[in-house]
Enzyme design. Structure first.
Site, PDB file in Angstrom:
ATOM      1  N   ARG A 206       0.851  -1.183   0.000  1.00 33.15           N
ATOM      2  CA  ARG A 206       0.000   0.000   0.000  1.00 33.15           C
ATOM      3  C   ARG A 206       0.890   1.237   0.000  1.00 33.15           C
ATOM      4  O   ARG A 206       2.040   1.202   0.460  1.00 33.15           O
ATOM      5  CB  ARG A 206      -0.926   0.014   1.224  1.00 33.15           C
ATOM      6  CG  ARG A 206      -1.922  -1.120   1.278  1.00 33.15           C
ATOM      7  CD  ARG A 206      -2.886  -1.117   0.101  1.00 33.15           C
ATOM      8  NE  ARG A 206      -3.860  -0.049   0.167  1.00 33.15           N
ATOM      9  CZ  ARG A 206      -5.048  -0.130   0.779  1.00 33.15           C
ATOM     10  NH1 ARG A 206      -5.387  -1.262   1.384  1.00 33.15           N
ATOM     11  NH2 ARG A 206      -5.889   0.880   0.774  1.00 33.15           N
ATOM     12  N   HIS A 254      -1.508   1.452  -9.890  1.00 32.72           N
ATOM     13  CA  HIS A 254      -2.199   0.504  -9.001  1.00 32.72           C
ATOM     14  C   HIS A 254      -2.892  -0.602  -9.812  1.00 32.72           C
ATOM     15  O   HIS A 254      -4.088  -0.865  -9.638  1.00 32.72           O
ATOM     16  CB  HIS A 254      -3.218   1.240  -8.123  1.00 32.72           C
ATOM     17  CG  HIS A 254      -3.534   0.499  -6.854  1.00 32.72           C
ATOM     18  ND1 HIS A 254      -3.806   1.134  -5.671  1.00 32.72           N
ATOM     19  CD2 HIS A 254      -3.599  -0.837  -6.575  1.00 32.72           C
ATOM     20  CE1 HIS A 254      -4.061   0.241  -4.724  1.00 32.72           C
ATOM     21  NE2 HIS A 254      -3.930  -0.957  -5.252  1.00 32.72           N
TER      22      HIS A 254
END
Length: 291
Positions: A206, A254
């Protein structure tokens, strides 16, 4: 797809006319702020993705189980991406991309995979799948996990006391950790200083794992040679962010892994069937902070 797998269970989308008190299961990425009042009889939340740090006790009471998304399509996607990223750093592809923009013909010596040390932070489902793929190339592999995890052919390290020893063995470091209070900001100047000089970094965990200013400083000093980043503190990454134009960083939006509806549906329905039968759910997130 859900109707095919479970025709007996009504499947509702947000725009449908939903009777809130009838909702027992919720699949979502974001948590509605009025979760408890909106769905008073909610029994289980299924995360639509691998991450679950957004399901905090303030938003989701501890008594409601949160199930992370663990499905074959997502695992395969992450394994593909990390394999690509490790090979790109191993074979100096970021340097060649930078050289191409300058029309610079600069061959580099090839280091055999057997002499390249790759470390994986996070030995969950995704980390173990990545390791099995990387074994095929012959890399020297090590892994670091919060709890003890023994993996054949991998040198394993556990907990904070063994973190520096693990880092010292990593020419390429891959972060696949979940985001928690313990791991937030873990990719920082102290960690970079424990890596071999000129190490490569891959972050597919993350964005909150990485202290971005510390990475830029580590790249400037040569402590980190190149980085491949798929997750960021702010997404989409702002247009004026220095990562976009840094020659030693490869940015991807992402996309390392995405939930695949076909396989995800089967996994979720199977878990619902277990819950209906009074059996334990699989892949429940431990939010107690005890392990």
């Amino acid at each position: 797809m859900f109707a095919t797998e479970a025709p007996d269970i009504p499947f509702m989308l947000p725009e449908d006319d939903v009777a809130p008190h009838e909702v027992r299961y919720l699949m979502t990425w974001e948590v509605p702020p009025d979760l408890q009042s909106r769905y008073p009889n909610l029994e289980v939340i299924f995360s639509a993705g691998a991450g679950t740090d957004q399901f905090t006790p303030e938003l989701v009471p501890i008594h409601i189980p949160v199930v992370r998304m663990v499905e074959p399509g997502m695992t395969a996607g992450m394994t593909e991406y990390v394999s690509f990223a490790v090979l790109a750093l191993h074979r100096d592809m970021l340097d060649y991309i930078a050289n191409q923009s300058k029309a610079a013909w600069i061959p580099r010596l090839i280091i055999p995979a057997s002499r390249r040390r790759v470390g994986i932070m996070g030995l969950g489902t995704l980390g173990l799948s990545v390791i099995e793929q990387l074994k095929k190339f012959g890399f020297q592999l090590s892994g670091w996990n919060r709890s003890t995890r023994s993996v054949e052919g991998v040198t394993s390290y556990t907990g904070r006391d063994e973190l520096n020893a693990f880092l010292a063995s990593c020419d390429i470091l891959v972060c696949l950790l979940p985001l928690s209070n313990e791991t937030r900001g873990i990719l920082n100047s102290r960690l970079f200083a424990a890596l071999p000089h000129g190490a490569g970094l891959i972050n597919v965990g993350r964005g909150g794992h990485l202290v971005e200013e510390d990475l830029l400083a580590a790249l400037d000093s040569g402590r980190i040679r190149n980085a491949i980043l798929d997750v960021f503190a702010s997404e989409p990454l702002p247009e004026d962010h220095p990562f976009w134009r840094h020659p030693q960083i490869l940015v991807t939006p992402h996309i390392a892994s995405m939930t695949q509806p076909e396989s995800a549906t089967k996994v979720v329905v199977a878990n619902i069937r277990r819950h209906q039968a009074g059996e334990p759910l699989t892949d429940v997130v431990d939010r107690s902070g005890k392990s």
